[in-house]
Design a protein around this motif. Structure first.
Motif, PDB file in Angstrom:
ATOM      1  N   ILE A 199       0.721  -1.501  -0.212  1.00  0.00           N
ATOM      2  CA  ILE A 199       0.094   0.316  -0.105  1.00  0.00           C
ATOM      3  C   ILE A 199       0.674   1.106   0.102  1.00  0.00           C
ATOM      4  CG2 ILE A 199      -1.752   1.518   1.602  1.00  0.00           C
ATOM      5  CD1 ILE A 199      -3.523  -1.555   2.358  1.00  0.00           C
ATOM      6  N   ALA A 200       2.159   1.417   0.732  1.00  0.00           N
ATOM      7  CA  ALA A 200       2.685   2.276   1.140  1.00  0.00           C
ATOM      8  C   ALA A 200       3.671   2.821  -0.659  1.00  0.00           C
ATOM      9  CB  ALA A 200       3.632   2.223   1.993  1.00  0.00           C
ATOM     10  N   MET A 201       4.043   1.095  -1.179  1.00  0.00           N
ATOM     11  CA  MET A 201       4.457   2.293  -1.424  1.00  0.00           C
ATOM     12  C   MET A 201       3.844   2.198  -3.639  1.00  0.00           C
ATOM     13  SD  MET A 201       7.707   1.124  -3.738  1.00  0.00           S
ATOM     14  CE  MET A 201       8.912   0.170  -3.000  1.00  0.00           C
ATOM     15  N   SER A 202       2.212   1.931  -3.419  1.00  0.00           N
ATOM     16  CA  SER A 202       1.720   1.741  -4.473  1.00  0.00           C
ATOM     17  C   SER A 202       1.483   3.051  -3.306  1.00  0.00           C
ATOM     18  CB  SER A 202       0.347   1.420  -4.210  1.00  0.00           C
ATOM     19  OG  SER A 202       0.110  -0.342  -4.438  1.00  0.00           O
ATOM     20  N   ILE A 203       1.487   4.198  -2.879  1.00  0.00           N
ATOM     21  CA  ILE A 203       0.767   5.644  -2.399  1.00  0.00           C
ATOM     22  C   ILE A 203       2.095   6.541  -3.557  1.00  0.00           C
ATOM     23  CG2 ILE A 203       0.881   7.342  -0.569  1.00  0.00           C
ATOM     24  CD1 ILE A 203      -1.053   5.486   0.559  1.00  0.00           C
ATOM     25  N   THR A 204       3.798   5.468  -2.411  1.00  0.00           N
ATOM     26  CA  THR A 204       4.879   6.480  -3.275  1.00  0.00           C
ATOM     27  C   THR A 204       4.502   6.840  -4.853  1.00  0.00           C
ATOM     28  OG1 THR A 204       6.082   5.569  -1.230  1.00  0.00           O
ATOM     29  CG2 THR A 204       7.088   6.693  -3.063  1.00  0.00           C
ATOM     30  N   LEU A 205       4.236   5.605  -5.236  1.00  0.00           N
ATOM     31  CA  LEU A 205       4.544   5.554  -6.209  1.00  0.00           C
ATOM     32  C   LEU A 205       3.808   6.332  -6.996  1.00  0.00           C
ATOM     33  CD1 LEU A 205       5.840   1.925  -7.564  1.00  0.00           C
ATOM     34  CD2 LEU A 205       7.686   3.174  -7.586  1.00  0.00           C
ATOM     35  N   ALA A 206       2.443   6.038  -6.927  1.00  0.00           N
ATOM     36  CA  ALA A 206       1.234   7.329  -7.570  1.00  0.00           C
ATOM     37  C   ALA A 206       1.924   8.508  -7.660  1.00  0.00           C
ATOM     38  CB  ALA A 206       0.256   6.925  -7.239  1.00  0.00           C
ATOM     39  N   CYS A 207       2.510   8.569  -6.360  1.00  0.00           N
ATOM     40  CA  CYS A 207       2.434  10.743  -5.920  1.00  0.00           C
ATOM     41  C   CYS A 207       3.703  10.905  -7.165  1.00  0.00           C
ATOM     42  CB  CYS A 207       2.924  10.818  -4.190  1.00  0.00           C
ATOM     43  SG  CYS A 207       3.288  12.513  -4.188  1.00  0.00           S
ATOM     44  N   GLY A 208       4.536   9.792  -6.857  1.00  0.00           N
ATOM     45  CA  GLY A 208       6.321  10.148  -7.815  1.00  0.00           C
ATOM     46  C   GLY A 208       5.449  10.123  -8.951  1.00  0.00           C
ATOM     47  N   VAL A 209       4.672   9.398 -10.093  1.00  0.00           N
ATOM     48  CA  VAL A 209       4.374   9.530 -10.852  1.00  0.00           C
ATOM     49  C   VAL A 209       3.468  11.124 -10.952  1.00  0.00           C
ATOM     50  CG1 VAL A 209       2.603   8.719 -12.995  1.00  0.00           C
ATOM     51  CG2 VAL A 209       4.484   7.403 -11.455  1.00  0.00           C
ATOM     52  N   PHE A 210       2.833  11.157 -10.152  1.00  0.00           N
ATOM     53  CA  PHE A 210       2.366  12.674 -10.326  1.00  0.00           C
ATOM     54  C   PHE A 210       2.477  13.495 -10.047  1.00  0.00           C
ATOM     55  CE2 PHE A 210      -0.442  15.761  -8.213  1.00  0.00           C
ATOM     56  CZ  PHE A 210      -1.261  16.256  -8.968  1.00  0.00           C
ATOM     57  N   PHE A 211       3.765  13.771  -9.457  1.00  0.00           N
ATOM     58  CA  PHE A 211       5.283  14.880  -9.758  1.00  0.00           C
ATOM     59  C   PHE A 211       5.734  15.318 -10.881  1.00  0.00           C
ATOM     60  CE2 PHE A 211       9.292  16.182  -8.655  1.00  0.00           C
ATOM     61  CZ  PHE A 211       8.907  17.623  -8.318  1.00  0.00           C
ATOM     62  N   TYR A 212       6.074  13.852 -11.681  1.00  0.00           N
ATOM     63  CA  TYR A 212       6.698  13.493 -13.275  1.00  0.00           C
ATOM     64  C   TYR A 212       5.946  14.528 -13.527  1.00  0.00           C
ATOM     65  CZ  TYR A 212       9.583  11.870 -16.488  1.00  0.00           C
ATOM     66  OH  TYR A 212       9.156  11.890 -17.762  1.00  0.00           O
ATOM     67  N   ARG A 213       4.470  14.170 -13.788  1.00  0.00           N
ATOM     68  CA  ARG A 213       3.651  14.968 -15.235  1.00  0.00           C
ATOM     69  C   ARG A 213       3.610  15.800 -14.853  1.00  0.00           C
ATOM     70  NH1 ARG A 213       0.317   9.493 -17.737  1.00  0.00           N
ATOM     71  NH2 ARG A 213       0.729  11.111 -19.507  1.00  0.00           N
ATOM     72  N   LYS A 214       2.897  16.033 -13.498  1.00  0.00           N
ATOM     73  CA  LYS A 214       2.120  17.660 -13.149  1.00  0.00           C
ATOM     74  C   LYS A 214       2.524  18.673 -12.505  1.00  0.00           C
ATOM     75  CE  LYS A 214      -2.123  16.231 -14.209  1.00  0.00           C
ATOM     76  NZ  LYS A 214      -2.427  16.645 -15.647  1.00  0.00           N
ATOM     77  N   GLY A 215       3.844  17.637 -11.667  1.00  0.00           N
ATOM     78  CA  GLY A 215       5.341  19.012 -11.282  1.00  0.00           C
ATOM     79  C   GLY A 215       4.976  19.077  -9.728  1.00  0.00           C
ATOM     80  N   LYS A 216       3.682  19.002  -9.414  1.00  0.00           N
ATOM     81  CA  LYS A 216       2.652  19.178  -8.128  1.00  0.00           C
ATOM     82  C   LYS A 216       3.192  18.521  -7.007  1.00  0.00           C
ATOM     83  CE  LYS A 216      -0.730  22.471  -9.569  1.00  0.00           C
ATOM     84  NZ  LYS A 216      -1.744  22.356 -10.149  1.00  0.00           N
ATOM     85  N   GLY A 217       3.886  18.430  -5.766  1.00  0.00           N
ATOM     86  CA  GLY A 217       3.527  17.668  -4.523  1.00  0.00           C
ATOM     87  C   GLY A 217       4.596  16.895  -4.761  1.00  0.00           C
ATOM     88  N   GLY A 218       6.305  17.416  -4.527  1.00  0.00           N
ATOM     89  CA  GLY A 218       7.264  17.108  -4.417  1.00  0.00           C
ATOM     90  C   GLY A 218       8.028  17.026  -3.591  1.00  0.00           C
ATOM     91  N   TYR A 219       7.641  17.892  -2.239  1.00  0.00           N
ATOM     92  CA  TYR A 219       8.084  17.847  -1.354  1.00  0.00           C
ATOM     93  C   TYR A 219       7.521  16.659  -0.600  1.00  0.00           C
ATOM     94  CZ  TYR A 219       9.977  22.267  -1.447  1.00  0.00           C
ATOM     95  OH  TYR A 219      11.196  23.745  -1.671  1.00  0.00           O
ATOM     96  N   LEU A 220       6.397  16.181  -1.397  1.00  0.00           N
ATOM     97  CA  LEU A 220       5.846  14.954  -0.181  1.00  0.00           C
ATOM     98  C   LEU A 220       5.846  13.844  -0.791  1.00  0.00           C
ATOM     99  CD1 LEU A 220       3.050  13.929   1.049  1.00  0.00           C
ATOM    100  CD2 LEU A 220       2.052  13.580  -1.143  1.00  0.00           C
ATOM    101  N   TYR A 221       6.120  13.335  -2.182  1.00  0.00           N
ATOM    102  CA  TYR A 221       7.057  12.367  -2.836  1.00  0.00           C
ATOM    103  C   TYR A 221       8.371  12.338  -2.060  1.00  0.00           C
ATOM    104  CZ  TYR A 221       9.469   9.494  -5.316  1.00  0.00           C
ATOM    105  OH  TYR A 221      10.038   7.951  -5.978  1.00  0.00           O
ATOM    106  N   ALA A 222       9.627  13.361  -1.653  1.00  0.00           N
ATOM    107  CA  ALA A 222      10.810  13.435  -0.663  1.00  0.00           C
ATOM    108  C   ALA A 222      10.508  13.400   0.104  1.00  0.00           C
ATOM    109  CB  ALA A 222      11.315  14.952  -0.483  1.00  0.00           C
ATOM    110  N   ALA A 223       9.048  13.160   1.075  1.00  0.00           N
ATOM    111  CA  ALA A 223       9.043  12.786   2.183  1.00  0.00           C
ATOM    112  C   ALA A 223       8.017  11.153   1.886  1.00  0.00           C
ATOM    113  CB  ALA A 223       8.078  13.558   2.992  1.00  0.00           C
ATOM    114  N   LEU A 224       8.015  10.733   1.208  1.00  0.00           N
ATOM    115  CA  LEU A 224       7.639   9.830   0.803  1.00  0.00           C
ATOM    116  C   LEU A 224       8.745   8.490   0.668  1.00  0.00           C
ATOM    117  CD1 LEU A 224       4.381   9.794  -1.015  1.00  0.00           C
ATOM    118  CD2 LEU A 224       4.389   8.844   1.395  1.00  0.00           C
ATOM    119  N   SER A 225       9.764   8.972  -0.465  1.00  0.00           N
ATOM    120  CA  SER A 225      10.179   8.146  -0.319  1.00  0.00           C
ATOM    121  C   SER A 225      11.228   7.885   0.773  1.00  0.00           C
ATOM    122  CB  SER A 225      11.571   9.350  -1.667  1.00  0.00           C
ATOM    123  OG  SER A 225      12.499  10.158  -1.297  1.00  0.00           O
ATOM    124  N   VAL A 226      11.616   8.709   1.817  1.00  0.00           N
ATOM    125  CA  VAL A 226      12.002   8.590   3.235  1.00  0.00           C
ATOM    126  C   VAL A 226      11.659   7.917   4.037  1.00  0.00           C
ATOM    127  CG1 VAL A 226      12.952   9.273   5.496  1.00  0.00           C
ATOM    128  CG2 VAL A 226      12.877  10.605   3.151  1.00  0.00           C
TER     129      VAL A 226
END
Lengths: 337, 226
Positions: A199-226
């Motif tokens: 579940i955590a990986m799915s959320i992280t990957l979804a957030c990462g793809v969203f940031f890559y495509r839309k350029g939004k949620g970068g800090y959230l993805y950085a925190a999620l990656s940690v």
């Protein structure tokens, strides 16, 4: 001390890294105090020339620092036949009180060195040294950790006694033991951990793809990656190792780097560490997107980091899933907790 | 266009052989002008030229090009400026032996990735303008001194630089070839290029197309307070 080529290589790498980092930190301190790009003073021009040397030198030193984590684990694994009780790197690291603290510092320094390399790469893209003070401030923060690592690593290798009876990984990462971080992680119920991981990986990957495509949620993805990095390390001990060993009670995070398991552990850890360094790099660079000299390139570089992080986490997940599917271990009941 | 502020250049600093080639040089060079740096050997002409052309860095001071400060730029940015802004003509033609004149002329443009056919066309046009297109396929060893000089000029122009830098260009040329060289410089000026020449050749310094002669001595511009 045990005079083994791998031990000598570890110590040499550590001494070289410390020496170079101290040298660089000395000039870094001058840059922090005296840097003024508007000035045409002789000292400023000397610092401008010095920064090429220092950043080139540190690129190699921190590259070596990244490799040294794997060299250290490889060495511990190689030396295990020399110690009674040691079956893998877990036992070797336990021969004295400095093995595990050194490993923890190496992991921390891996992340810090990776972050410095990301900052340095971004700084080199700007024509006016836009991140120079930030990267030398980070260097001033990293330097004590690198020196402490060298001290602990020296103490660990120099204090190695061949007549020590150490503990094996079955004991250190046992769900039946009541004390120790390794045992506590091993005691986590495997099946819920599988859910937490996916579940955590799915959320992280979804957030990462969203940031890559839309350029939004970068800090959230950085925190999620940690967070995902920590969850993945816990998952390796909790359930991934069980499927790789095909044993419901063997939780060791080190045996997976052995030949018997096709060195799969190295690949898992490389993917994981690469993913988290790329992830935190995004968070570190986002505040500088509006810097004029970086404006045209930084978004592209952050995008590449996001892509790298997402791809590495996805590859880690695919590899873990493959190991689970291809394993002969079937967990139809809850592993003893 | 080009501005130097308190530029100093010291070689072997801190050693017994320390030598100060330039001492607090302040200079402004206008756009579309032909400027000559004149002075005896060791006066700092070539050092000044190499700093203006981003081939070396000052020990102290700043250099601005078109209002942009360039002496602090990291090396890879300087390479880009050197490649696109400056065309260099040296005392010796410095052509690469063993390859043809055409290849020599096209060489500085390769890193820019221009299609080879277009580049070849541009190089041939440049050679034709200086009347050496018949030598395009010849190896450079077969060229006379004047032809080699003209080939090096075409090479300097291949990336269409806005500033031409020439270091003692007539030092190895006879009077007729020197006059021919100055005719080429006049053509550059007519095209709107800025030209900076180091020379103590009267044929260059006293030429009517030269807008300004700057006299250098002991690393200083004569007439400036020390």
């Amino acid at each position: 001390m045990i005079l083994h080529p791998a031990v000598i290589a570890n110590l040499l790498a550590s001494y070289i890294a410390s020496f170079m980092v101290v040298y660089a930190a000395y000039y870094g301190a001058q840059i922090l105090r005296r840097w003024d790009i508007q000035s045409g003073a002789e000292l400023q021009l000397v610092l401008e020339r010095k920064t090429y040397l220092i950043s080139t030198l540190l690129t190699y030193v921190f590259g070596l620092q990244l490799l040294s984590l794997f060299l250290y684990v490889f060495t511990a694994d190689t030396l295990c036949p020399l110690f009674v009780g040691a079956m893998c790197a877990a036992g070797t690291l336990n021969v004295n009180g400095f093995g595990y603290p050194t490993l923890v510092l190496k992991m921390v320094n891996f992340l810090l060195a990776g972050l410095w390399l990301v900052l340095n790469h971004a700084d080199n893209q700007g024509y006016d040294y836009p991140l120079i003070k930030k990267k030398y401030l980070l260097l001033a923060f990293i330097a004590p950790f690198i020196i402490l690592e060298t001290i602990l690593e020296s103490a660990y290798f120099l204090d190695m006694q061949a007549d020590v009876i150490t503990s094996c990984c079955g004991s250190l990462f046992s769900s039946e033991r009541v004390t120790g971080l390794g045992s506590e992680i091993a005691s986590l119920p495997a099946k819920p951990m599988i859910w937490v991981f996916y579940i955590a990986m799915s959320i992280t990957l979804a957030c990462g793809v969203f940031f890559y495509r839309k350029g939004k949620g970068g800090y959230l993805y950085a925190a999620l990656s940690v967070l995902m990095f920590v969850i993945s390390l816990v998952s390796i001990v909790s359930f991934i190792s069980l499927y790789i060993y095909e044993l419901p009670t063997h939780h060791c995070p080190f045996c997976i780097i052995m030949q018997e398991y096709h060195y799969i552990g190295y690949l898992l850890y490389i993917l994981l560490f690469g993913a988290v360094v790329s992830g935190i790099g995004i968070g570190a660079l986002i505040p500088f997107r509006q810097v004029e000299s970086l404006h045209s390139m930084l978004s592209g570089f952050i995008g590449k980091l996001a892509l790298a992080s997402v791809v590495l986490y996805a590859a880690f997940t695919v590899l873990v899933t493959y190991e689970i599917i291809s394993s002969n271990l079937v967990m139809t009941y809850e592993v003893a907790s | 266009m080009i501005e130097l502020v308190n530029v100093k250049k010291v070689f072997n600093a801190g050693n017994p052989s320390e030598f100060s080639a330039l001492n607090s040089v302040n200079l402004h060079i206008g756009e579309n002008k032909v400027t000559v740096l004149r002075g005896p050997s060791g006066s700092g002409k070539t050092t000044l030229l190499s700093i203006i052309g981003c081939m070396s860095r000052p020990t102290a001071g700043r250099v601005r090009l078109g209002g942009r400060e360039i002496s602090s730029l990291p090396e890879r940015f300087l390479t880009d400026i050197r490649r696109k802004t400056f065309g260099f003509i040296f005392q010796q033609p410095n052509l690469i032996k063993g390859i043809s004149v055409l290849e020599n002329v096209m060489l500085p443009a390769y890193p820019l990735g221009e299609p080879r056919s277009r580049l070849r066309e541009k190089a041939m046009q440049g050679l034709a303008e200086l009347n050496i297109s018949t030598k395009a396929a010849s190896k450079v060893e077969w060229l006379s001194g004047g032809e080699a000089q003209r080939a090096s000029i075409v090479r300097a122009l291949i990336n269409k630089p806005t500033i031409i830098i020439a270091d003692e260009p007539t030092a190895h040329l006879d009077t007729k070839l020197s006059q021919r060289f100055m005719e080429i410089i006049e053509k550059f000026k007519a095209e709107g290029k800025t030209v900076i020449i180091t020379s103590h050749d009267p044929l260059v310094c006293d030429s009517k197309m030269v807008d300004r002669v700057i006299n250098l001595r002991d690393g200083r511009i004569e007439g400036e307070p020390s």
